[in-house]
Each structure stands twice: as C-alpha cells, then as structure tokens.
Design a protein around this motif. Structure first.
Motif, mmCIF file in Angstrom:
data_model
loop_
_atom_site.group_PDB
_atom_site.id
_atom_site.type_symbol
_atom_site.label_atom_id
_atom_site.label_comp_id
_atom_site.label_asym_id
_atom_site.label_seq_id
_atom_site.Cartn_x
_atom_site.Cartn_y
_atom_site.Cartn_z
ATOM 1 N N ASP A 270 13.713 -0.219 -10.037
ATOM 2 C CA ASP A 270 12.906 0.909 -10.503
ATOM 3 C C ASP A 270 11.424 0.556 -10.350
ATOM 4 O O ASP A 270 10.915 -0.361 -11.005
ATOM 5 N N PRO A 271 10.696 1.282 -9.471
ATOM 6 C CA PRO A 271 9.280 0.952 -9.244
ATOM 7 C C PRO A 271 8.384 1.265 -10.443
ATOM 8 O O PRO A 271 7.220 0.860 -10.465
ATOM 9 N N TRP A 272 8.907 1.987 -11.454
ATOM 10 C CA TRP A 272 8.091 2.344 -12.621
ATOM 11 C C TRP A 272 8.071 1.232 -13.673
ATOM 12 O O TRP A 272 7.272 1.288 -14.613
ATOM 13 N N ILE A 273 8.932 0.242 -13.518
ATOM 14 C CA ILE A 273 8.939 -0.855 -14.493
ATOM 15 C C ILE A 273 7.651 -1.675 -14.339
ATOM 16 O O ILE A 273 7.309 -2.117 -13.243
ATOM 17 N N VAL A 281 -5.654 1.760 -16.129
ATOM 18 C CA VAL A 281 -6.599 2.881 -16.131
ATOM 19 C C VAL A 281 -7.938 2.414 -15.569
ATOM 20 O O VAL A 281 -8.430 1.335 -15.904
ATOM 21 N N GLY A 282 -8.514 3.231 -14.685
ATOM 22 C CA GLY A 282 -9.794 2.899 -14.055
ATOM 23 C C GLY A 282 -9.645 2.340 -12.663
ATOM 24 O O GLY A 282 -10.637 2.212 -11.930
ATOM 25 N N THR A 283 -8.411 2.015 -12.260
ATOM 26 C CA THR A 283 -8.183 1.472 -10.916
ATOM 27 C C THR A 283 -8.419 2.554 -9.867
ATOM 28 O O THR A 283 -7.963 3.689 -10.010
ATOM 29 N N THR A 284 -9.125 2.214 -8.802
ATOM 30 C CA THR A 284 -9.315 3.145 -7.685
ATOM 31 C C THR A 284 -8.454 2.681 -6.517
ATOM 32 O O THR A 284 -8.349 1.483 -6.247
ATOM 33 N N LEU A 285 -7.853 3.608 -5.825
ATOM 34 C CA LEU A 285 -6.966 3.286 -4.717
ATOM 35 C C LEU A 285 -6.790 4.490 -3.819
ATOM 36 O O LEU A 285 -7.223 5.605 -4.143
ATOM 37 N N LYS A 286 -6.116 4.284 -2.694
ATOM 38 C CA LYS A 286 -5.817 5.369 -1.760
ATOM 39 C C LYS A 286 -4.374 5.824 -1.956
ATOM 40 O O LYS A 286 -3.504 5.033 -2.307
ATOM 41 N N GLY A 287 -4.136 7.102 -1.737
ATOM 42 C CA GLY A 287 -2.780 7.643 -1.839
ATOM 43 C C GLY A 287 -2.584 8.771 -0.839
ATOM 44 O O GLY A 287 -3.545 9.263 -0.239
ATOM 45 N N LYS A 288 -1.324 9.157 -0.663
ATOM 46 C CA LYS A 288 -0.993 10.221 0.294
ATOM 47 C C LYS A 288 -0.444 11.431 -0.450
ATOM 48 O O LYS A 288 0.399 11.305 -1.324
ATOM 49 N N ILE A 289 -0.943 12.617 -0.101
ATOM 50 C CA ILE A 289 -0.469 13.861 -0.721
ATOM 51 C C ILE A 289 0.996 14.068 -0.358
ATOM 52 O O ILE A 289 1.352 14.161 0.822
ATOM 53 N N SER A 290 1.872 14.127 -1.374
ATOM 54 C CA SER A 290 3.312 14.301 -1.128
ATOM 55 C C SER A 290 3.800 15.702 -1.494
ATOM 56 O O SER A 290 4.845 16.139 -1.015
ATOM 57 N N ASN A 291 3.055 16.395 -2.345
ATOM 58 C CA ASN A 291 3.463 17.757 -2.727
ATOM 59 C C ASN A 291 2.264 18.486 -3.321
ATOM 60 O O ASN A 291 1.433 17.882 -4.000
ATOM 61 N N ILE A 292 2.181 19.788 -3.041
ATOM 62 C CA ILE A 292 1.081 20.616 -3.548
ATOM 63 C C ILE A 292 1.674 21.767 -4.353
ATOM 64 O O ILE A 292 2.586 22.462 -3.874
ATOM 65 N N THR A 293 1.186 21.937 -5.576
ATOM 66 C CA THR A 293 1.653 23.019 -6.445
ATOM 67 C C THR A 293 0.477 23.906 -6.824
ATOM 68 O O THR A 293 -0.664 23.663 -6.414
ATOM 69 N N ASP A 294 0.751 24.923 -7.641
ATOM 70 C CA ASP A 294 -0.316 25.827 -8.091
ATOM 71 C C ASP A 294 -1.283 25.125 -9.041
ATOM 72 O O ASP A 294 -2.436 25.538 -9.160
ATOM 73 N N ALA A 302 2.315 4.436 -4.403
ATOM 74 C CA ALA A 302 3.151 3.288 -4.044
ATOM 75 C C ALA A 302 4.546 3.841 -3.750
ATOM 76 O O ALA A 302 4.877 4.946 -4.184
ATOM 77 N N PRO A 303 5.379 3.122 -3.006
ATOM 78 C CA PRO A 303 6.731 3.627 -2.713
ATOM 79 C C PRO A 303 7.480 3.974 -4.001
ATOM 80 O O PRO A 303 7.690 3.112 -4.854
ATOM 81 N N GLY A 304 7.838 5.225 -4.154
ATOM 82 C CA GLY A 304 8.581 5.677 -5.320
ATOM 83 C C GLY A 304 7.724 5.984 -6.530
ATOM 84 O O GLY A 304 8.259 6.344 -7.583
ATOM 85 N N VAL A 305 6.399 5.864 -6.420
ATOM 86 C CA VAL A 305 5.502 6.124 -7.548
ATOM 87 C C VAL A 305 4.510 7.217 -7.155
ATOM 88 O O VAL A 305 3.761 7.063 -6.193
ATOM 89 N N GLU A 306 4.539 8.315 -7.927
ATOM 90 C CA GLU A 306 3.638 9.431 -7.683
ATOM 91 C C GLU A 306 2.800 9.711 -8.924
ATOM 92 O O GLU A 306 3.240 9.511 -10.051
ATOM 93 N N GLY A 307 1.592 10.156 -8.692
ATOM 94 C CA GLY A 307 0.716 10.584 -9.774
ATOM 95 C C GLY A 307 0.252 11.996 -9.491
ATOM 96 O O GLY A 307 0.309 12.479 -8.360
ATOM 97 N N LEU A 308 -0.203 12.680 -10.550
ATOM 98 C CA LEU A 308 -0.651 14.073 -10.406
ATOM 99 C C LEU A 308 -2.165 14.162 -10.547
ATOM 100 O O LEU A 308 -2.744 13.671 -11.518
#
Length: 591
Positions: A270-273, A281-294, A302-308
């Motif tokens: 589990d990548p969330w462990i 909190v405060g970490t800056t990093l690059k990520g890829k858009i995986s889904n767009i909502t309203d 990270a593989p298996g980890v998404e943020g909003l």
C-alpha cells in the motif's frame, strides 16, 4: 325360412375372418412394427411386415446399419398400400417415433438427453436427438455469449428438455440449463473452499466499465475497477483482457448471496503507508494530472498516490472558471503539499501558492488614496469592475459613483469598455478585494456646509430642474428640492411653470440631513417670515396701517438696502480696477 337359414354354410364365417384380418392390419397404419428383410433391389430394402404385400424402404434411411436377408428391423407403416399395391414403410419415421417415446419418458423423469447440433436456423440451432429434431434457442446455448459455435457443432452432448409438442412436432432443448446445473454443483464445491483473504488464480471472463468478472473455476467474482491497481484506472480494458489469467485476493465473501469481491492491488504494498513521512506539509514537487472534475484536478504525485488541487487553489485570479480551462489531462505541474490525512487517504495540494500573490504585489506598490485608471471589464447590479492590470480588477460600488445621483442612476452613465479614473478606497489582501471610488475624486459638496444650510437659514439657489410636483435647486453644489406647495405663500402662485432653469430663487431651509444627503427648501416659509418681520418693524393693522402699506414699506426698505449694496460693490470694483492699472504701468516702467 329366415335370411340366416338361407345362407350357404361357411360363408359368414369366412367373411368375418377376412374383415377381422383387414381391420387388424389396417389398424397398423401410423404405427411402428417389426418387419423382416426379405430382399434387396438396387438402393431399396424389401421388408415383409405381414401385410398382403411387402414394403420398400430406401437404403439411405437405414443409415450405417448393415442389413442382411432375414434381419428383423423396426419400421413405420405410413400407408397400407400405394398405387402399386405395395405397403409404404419408413425406417426414419420409425426411429423418430421411437425417439419421441424415449424423449417423453426422459421428460417425465426430468432426465437429460443426448443430441448433436447440426444446423443453424433463425433465432438458434437445430439438434438431432437420435432421430427427432429439436430447436435450441440462441439464449440457451451457454451461460455466457459465444461468438464461435463451430467447436460445438457435430459433437454429441447433453441437453435439457424444455418443451415437447408431438402434435406440432416441436421440441425445445437447452444446453445452458445443463451447464448451470453442472456449474451449480462445481460452485457449491468451490465455495466451500473459499475464504476472505485467500489468494486464488482465475481467468478474466468479462470486462465492463466498472470492473471485470473473474472465473475462479466455476464461480465468478467481481474485480472492481478501484481494486485493480493503487493508481487511478479509468478503463479496466487498458490493464486486463478477456481470457487473461490473473492472481487475485478474495477481499469480501458473502456466503448468503454467494457474491465474491476480488482485488489485485491488495497483493501489492500500500503506497499510502507512511505517507506523512514521505510527503510532509510544505513539500514542493512535480505531478501529473490524472483526472479533472468540476471542483478541481487530481494529480498523481507518486505511483498509486493522488492528491487534489481544489479549483480555489489553482490560481489567484481565475476563480469562476472550470479547472479544464487552467490545466489539461496528463499535464505536468508544480504543486505544494497543503495537508495530508493518511486515515482518510487524502492529500490537499496547491498550485497558486508557488506563484506571486498579485493582491500582495498590488498592495506593496499602491496606497489607499492613489488614483488609478482602467477599462470597465464588467458591470453588475451593484457596481462596476475595472481592470487594474492583466490579473486584477477593482470594484466601484454604485454608492461611490456620484455625490448627487443615486447609484442606480449614476451607473447608467457608464458602459463596458469605457476607461475611467478612480481613487483607491481600500486594499484587502486577505479577502482579495480592491475597493475604488469615482466620486471621491472631487470634494463632497455636503462637506462644510452644515452651518450655511442649517435648518431655518435663507439661501440663494439656481433652478436646475423643473418637475410637475416641484423644482430642483442647486445651492453651491448641493441639490435641494422645493415642493409645489412650498413655491409661494399664495396658492395661485404655486405653479412650477412660472420658474425657468437658471433662475435664482431665495428659499428657507426646512430640512438638511448630511447622512441621507437630503435638502428641502421652501419659498413659502421665507415669505411668511418676511411678512412677520415686516409686521414687527412697520406696525400692525391695529395701528391703522394696511397690510399693503406695511409690505410696501418693507419692500421699499429692502430695495433701498439692495441699491446701497450694489453701489458699494460698484465702487469697490472701480477701486480694484484703478489699482490693477497702476500695477501694470509700474511693471512697464521697470521693464
């Protein structure tokens, strides 16, 4: 002698015997009887069934059976004799009749029968049940749709009898019912050996939008799309294919309903462990858009980890736009960790925090009271928005447009696209708001006039508007109003048409409210005061003076005062002119 006694001896007995023989053999028509092979004639088998003549059967109806003279076979008596006097027999119909009898017995007992699929017809297939032809509907072929039927054609296999109608010659069979019974037995046996947490191997049976059905060897389980991988999966077909062998874990098993929920991602770490330690909190990093909502965009950090990234955290200035107008699918973006909740598996991200806050930048370079200029970008019911730069707008509330006009009237003087000047009234960086005002560019006409416009004072104003119910008067930049009933002491003079725009009038202040910016005047009140003063100065009617005399004297005195005032003003003007002339001559002499 009666008729019976006159008959010849033995005639009645012979006729009766012949009739019994004829009726007995005639009753065989439509029945299956045993017959003996007595000869062959080319492709025809000659069979004796005990009738007056032999019957002939095409050799092709006997199938692969090898016949010899003297063999006994079952045949169907179709007709007693044809036009040639031969019995009409059928080996095929005999087999069919025999088959129908066996089928009826099997259906009564609920037994399966063996048949062979040999042809395709509309809506299904034809099945040979040992001589009887049955119909196999397309829906009864298998428990799941079959694209290629060729492997099932011409192979003896069991069928369940669904319906039989001998009169119409209809037989309906089902291969699916047999499979379901078999699968039910297998399912029952497999289910006994299943338990939650168990890892099993299965075959992808079917793929849908919400997941895939996995065949565990006679029992199906659902692998939901959210349990295929720790990372977001939008289409299961991108990862799985029908017929693929996969390892899955039983994550939920309901023994009452027989429903089995499966998972593949549970077999991976589990990548969330420990997510708090990995992404503080405060970490800056690059990520890829995986889904767009309203309401925002999900970003894989990270593989298996998404943020909003909520839409409110995407841009400082683009507030009322859809997230797709700011970012696009698969785009790489820079983000900052705003909050991490490992228990709820949620990460809040921000994008605008990595950009300069334009509101703070504006506050650093501008002060309250500064004058700015901008184009009107939008107009709403309660105000106007003007562009201060490429990113920021300032708002002018309708109440800050004019000193003397109500807001709903003042806003009519503006149009979208106009360039206007305004004064900065307030800069609120936290609320991201800049308040502007137009009327503040000029002095408030009400400021410092409370003494001159206090109630009871007599002022001089200029008529600026004439209405049916009164006139509007400008008193040193302050708008006042005189009602029709206050235009004159005399009712006959209370007419607005006797005034002209630009005409000067003297009136008494009856109401002055600086907060509501309201000034009411009355000519009538001024006239009443003047009459009262005249009565006090020049006598009363009881002293023998008439009202006309008193008013005449008062007016004469007023006129005399006015003349003296005018003479003084003229004398002062001449004196000033002489002084100016002397100054000019002095300057020329010096030159």
């Amino acid at each position: 002698m009666n008729k019976t006694e006159n008959q010849m001896p033995g005639v009645s007995e012979d006729f009766g015997a012949l009739l019994d023989e004829f009726m007995g053999k005639g009753a065989l028509q439509g029945k299956v009887v045993s017959g003996k092979v007595v000869g062959f004639d080319d492709d025809v088998v000659i069979v004796d069934v005990g009738l007056k003549s032999e019957g002939r059967i095409p050799l092709s109806e006997c199938g692969a059976q090898e016949l010899h003279i003297g063999d006994v076979i079952e045949v169907f008596i179709d007709r007693y004799e044809d036009k040639n006097g031969n019995a009409v027999l059928s080996r095929e119909k005999a087999r069919r009749e025999e088959a129908w009898g066996d089928l009826e017995k099997a259906m009564e007992k609920g037994e399966h029968v063996t048949g062979t699929i040999f042809g395709r017809v509309k809506g299904g297939f034809t099945v040979d049940l040992n001589g009887a032809t049955a119909f196999l509907p397309g829906s009864q072929i298998d428990v799941r749709p079959i694209r290629d039927m060729s492997p099932l054609m011409g192979i003896p296999q069991p069928f369940a009898l669904l319906k039989m109608d001998k009169l119409r010659g209809n037989i309906v069979v089902s291969r699916r019912a047999v499979l379901e019974e078999t699968r039910a037995e297998q399912r029952s046996e497999i289910i006994k050996n299943l338990s939650e947490g168990q890892v099993v191997e299965g075959t992808v049976k079917n793929i849908t939008d919400y997941g895939a059905f996995i065949d565990l060897g006679g029992v199906d389980g659902l692998l939901h799309v959210t349990d295929i991988s720790w990372k977001r999966v939008t289409n299961p077909a991108e990862i799985l294919s029908v017929g693929q062998t996969v390892k899955v874990q039983i994550i939920k098993f309901n023994t009452d309903t027989g429903r089995i929920s499966l998972g593949m991602k549970q077999l991976e770490n589990d990548p969330w462990i420990g997510i708090n330690e990995r992404f503080p909190v405060g970490t800056t990093l690059k990520g890829k858009i995986s889904n767009i909502t309203d309401y925002g965009a999900f970003i894989e950090i990270a593989p298996g980890v998404e943020g909003l990234v909520h839409v409110s955290e995407m841009s400082w200035t683009k507030k009322n736009v859809h997230p797709s107008k700011i970012v696009s699918m698969s785009q790489e973006v820079d983000v900052i960790i705003l909050d991490v909740d490992e228990s709820k598996r949620r990460i809040s991200l921000g994008m605008k925090q990595l950009q300069e806050n334009p509101w703070k930048a504006f506050a650093d370079t501008h002060n309250v009271g500064d004058i700015v200029e901008g184009e009107i970008k939008n107009m709403i019911e309660f105000g106007i928005f003007i562009a201060l730069n490429e990113d920021l707008d300032g708002m002018i509330h309708t109440s800050d447009l004019s000193w003397d006009k109500p807001g709903e009237e003042a806003i009519k003087d503006y149009k979208k696209g106009m360039v206007v000047k305004a004064k900065i009234l307030d800069i609120d960086v936290e609320k991201e708001r800049i308040s502007l005002g137009v009327k503040q560019l000029s002095e408030d006409p009400f400021a410092g006039v409370s003494e001159t416009l206090k109630k009871g004072a007599v002022v001089t104003g200029v008529v600026s508007a004439i209405e049916e119910n009164g006139i509007e008067v400008d008193v040193n930049g302050v708008k006042g109003y005189i009602k029709r009933s206050d235009l004159s002491r005399a009712r006959s003079e209370q007419k607005t048409e006797r005034f002209a725009i630009g005409e000067k009038v003297d009136a008494k202040v009856t109401l002055f409210d600086a907060k509501t910016r309201k000034l009411n005047l009355s000519i009538k009140a001024r006239e009443v005061d003047e009459e009262k003063q005249a009565m006090e100065e020049f006598g009363s009617t009881s002293a023998g003076a008439s009202l006309g005399d008193i008013l005449g004297a008062a007016l004469a005195k007023k006129a005399k005062k006015s003349t003296k005032k005018e003479e003084a003003e003229e004398k002062s003007a001449k004196k000033k002119a002489k002084k100016d002339q002397a100054d000019d001559e002095s300057e020329k002499t010096e030159e």
